[in-house]
Design a protein around this motif. Structure first.
Motif, PDB file in Angstrom:
ATOM      1  N   ARG A   1      -6.491  -1.436   0.104  1.00 60.37           N
ATOM      2  CA  ARG A   1      -7.011  -0.813   1.324  1.00 60.37           C
ATOM      3  C   ARG A   1      -7.987  -1.685   1.878  1.00 60.37           C
ATOM      4  NH1 ARG A   1      -6.969   5.142  -0.394  1.00 60.37           N
ATOM      5  NH2 ARG A   1      -4.666   5.868   0.467  1.00 60.37           N
TER       6      ARG A   1
ATOM      7  N   ASP B   1      -6.584  -4.768   3.581  1.00 63.62           N
ATOM      8  CA  ASP B   1      -5.895  -4.031   4.872  1.00 63.62           C
ATOM      9  C   ASP B   1      -6.923  -4.099   5.960  1.00 63.62           C
ATOM     10  OD1 ASP B   1      -3.475  -3.551   6.223  1.00 63.62           O
ATOM     11  OD2 ASP B   1      -4.503  -1.584   6.249  1.00 63.62           O
TER      12      ASP B   1
ATOM     13  N   LEU C   1       0.817  -1.410   0.008  1.00 58.36           N
ATOM     14  CA  LEU C   1      -0.143  -0.028   0.032  1.00 58.36           C
ATOM     15  C   LEU C   1       0.988   1.356  -0.073  1.00 58.36           C
ATOM     16  CD1 LEU C   1      -2.673   0.868   0.101  1.00 58.36           C
ATOM     17  CD2 LEU C   1      -2.810   0.757   2.512  1.00 58.36           C
TER      18      LEU C   1
END
Length: 71
Positions: free
Chosen positions: A33, A36, A2
């Protein structure tokens, strides 16, 4: 990953390749994202469990080894 994608976007490198590349990079960044965000609670729960296990194992070690040595 990221961080690398954000670096590319921040420096504007994704726009150098054209509009389609910019869209693909931004879509990949959004997907990473989301992944994550999905794994963060799992990681937190696993970390708490590992910390509890470490505490219990230390206590067990102290009981097993220290008691044996003092006898």
């Amino acid at each position: 990953m990221l961080e690398r994608i954000e670096d590319i976007v921040q420096k504007g490198r994704h726009e150098d390749r054209g509009g389609l590349a910019a869209l693909v990079i931004l879509e990949i960044m959004d997907t990473v994202r989301l992944i994550d965000m999905g794994f963060n609670p799992l990681y937190t729960t696993l970390q708490e469990t590992v910390n509890k296990l470490e505490c219990v194992s230390n206590e067990l070690f102290n009981v097993a080894v220290c008691d044996t040595l003092t006898q």
